[in-house]
Write an enzyme that holds these catalytic residues in place. Structure first.
Site, PDB file in Angstrom:
ATOM      1  N   ASP A 280       0.834  -1.202   0.000  1.00  0.00           N
ATOM      2  CA  ASP A 280       0.000   0.000   0.000  1.00  0.00           C
ATOM      3  C   ASP A 280       0.870   1.255   0.000  1.00  0.00           C
ATOM      4  O   ASP A 280       1.937   1.283   0.623  1.00  0.00           O
ATOM      5  CB  ASP A 280      -0.913  -0.007   1.234  1.00  0.00           C
ATOM      6  CG  ASP A 280      -2.053   0.986   1.111  1.00  0.00           C
ATOM      7  OD1 ASP A 280      -2.328   1.447  -0.015  1.00  0.00           O
ATOM      8  OD2 ASP A 280      -2.673   1.310   2.133  1.00  0.00           O
TER       9      ASP A 280
ATOM     10  N   ASN B 234      -9.562  -2.498  -7.264  1.00  0.00           N
ATOM     11  CA  ASN B 234      -8.788  -1.718  -8.230  1.00  0.00           C
ATOM     12  C   ASN B 234      -9.506  -1.527  -9.560  1.00  0.00           C
ATOM     13  O   ASN B 234      -9.166  -0.635 -10.345  1.00  0.00           O
ATOM     14  CB  ASN B 234      -7.428  -2.376  -8.487  1.00  0.00           C
ATOM     15  CG  ASN B 234      -6.495  -2.267  -7.304  1.00  0.00           C
ATOM     16  OD1 ASN B 234      -5.631  -3.123  -7.098  1.00  0.00           O
ATOM     17  ND2 ASN B 234      -6.656  -1.227  -6.493  1.00  0.00           N
TER      18      ASN B 234
END
Length: 308
Positions: free
Chosen positions: A33, A81
């Protein structure tokens, strides 16, 4: 001079962490991340952050092999995503295609016999990415010394749901006996092949959550979790070794807890049996001749000593 001192301190700290990390995890899973936030702070667009993160990924693979980790799973592209802007998605697809191919061709992959595998709903990805997945998997299919799992189009709940539906269809079609459903069968239905239970989850970027990542293999195994502040492109070997140390500390604590629970159970059983024995002895004293009392008391003392 100051830079040299900092480098020497960092090396010494790394050596210390490596010594403390002996006997580390077999399977590490990482949530990578912070690529976009890193890029923003550098004044770049998201694509540059993803590319910088890909370089960190290659380094982490080497660290795992150096430290004796046997399996690494990387959360490269989640089902969430797909909601990102089209331009960013296309760049991610390009990067995945490029990196999967280049990693599969890397000499170290073949020297260390690394098996590359994709997990997730890969059929939702563009054909060019699916082709690079097939290429990487086929090139490394015969290897078994180290496993690199790349989570693509992945969502933990979706994986469990798909596996459950698959099992139910086979049961409904009389192709599977419900009595045959076990952990290994669920493992196979999740990814088409078995994955080791996760020992340690690492998440970069500052958030302290596991984001639906490997719930069957991580939560079911009560994996240790290490959350750290650096964005993924900034993740260093010292950060990685700190994660290993977190696993070690948690494992020692868990083993101590298990020992304490086992001892408590033994004590409880011994105390219960001894109490019952004393009750029986009291009744026997009332019914047996007085000459038998010392023998009964001696037996109780012996049992009490054993319980202690």
């Amino acid at each position: 001079m100051k830079q040299w001192v900092r480098e020497q301190v960092a090396r010494a700290y790394e050596r210390l962490l490596r010594r403390e990390g002996d006997g580390g995890p077999s399977h590490v899973a990482i949530i990578q991340d912070g690529n976009r936030r890193y890029a923003r702070e550098q004044g770049d667009d998201a694509s540059e952050g993803h590319r910088a993160g890909a370089e960190t990924t290659e380094q982490v693979l080497e660290w795992c092999q150096d430290l004796g980790v046997k399996e690494l799973t990387l959360y490269a592209f989640s089902t969430e995503n797909f909601k990102r802007p089209p331009e960013e998605r296309e760049h991610l697809y390009d990067l995945l295609e490029e990196k999967l191919t280049s990693i599969a061709d890397h000499d170290r992959i073949h020297e260390n016999e690394v098996a590359i595998r994709a997990i997730g709903e890969t059929d939702r990805l563009p054909e060019r990415v699916q082709e690079s997945i097939r290429y990487a998997e086929e090139r490394t299919a015969d290897y078994g010394s180290f496993r690199l799992n790349v989570a693509l189009a992945y969502g933990g709940r979706n994986e469990l749901l798909r596996a459950a539906r698959d099992v139910l269809e086979d049961v409904d079609g009389d192709d599977l006996d419900p009595a045959e459903i076990d952990i290994d069968l669920v493992d196979d239905r999740l990814y088409g092949r078995q994955v080791r239970d996760v020992d340690l989850i690492i998440r970069t970027g500052g958030d302290e959550r596991t984001s639906n990542f490997l719930p069957w293999h991580a939560n079911g195994n009560e994996a240790a979790a290490y959350f750290c502040a650096p964005y993924w492109p900034e993740f260093s070997k010292i950060d990685f070794l700190r994660g290993i140390r977190t696993y070690q500390s948690r494992e020692r604590s868990w083993q101590r807890t298990r020992r304490e629970r086992a001892a408590a159970i033994v004590r409880a059983v011994a105390e219960t049996e001894l109490a019952e024995a004393r009750t029986v002895a009291g009744r026997l004293r009332e019914k047996l001749p007085g000459t038998a009392v010392p023998e009964i008391d001696a037996e109780l003392d012996a049992n009490a000593g054993s319980a202690d």
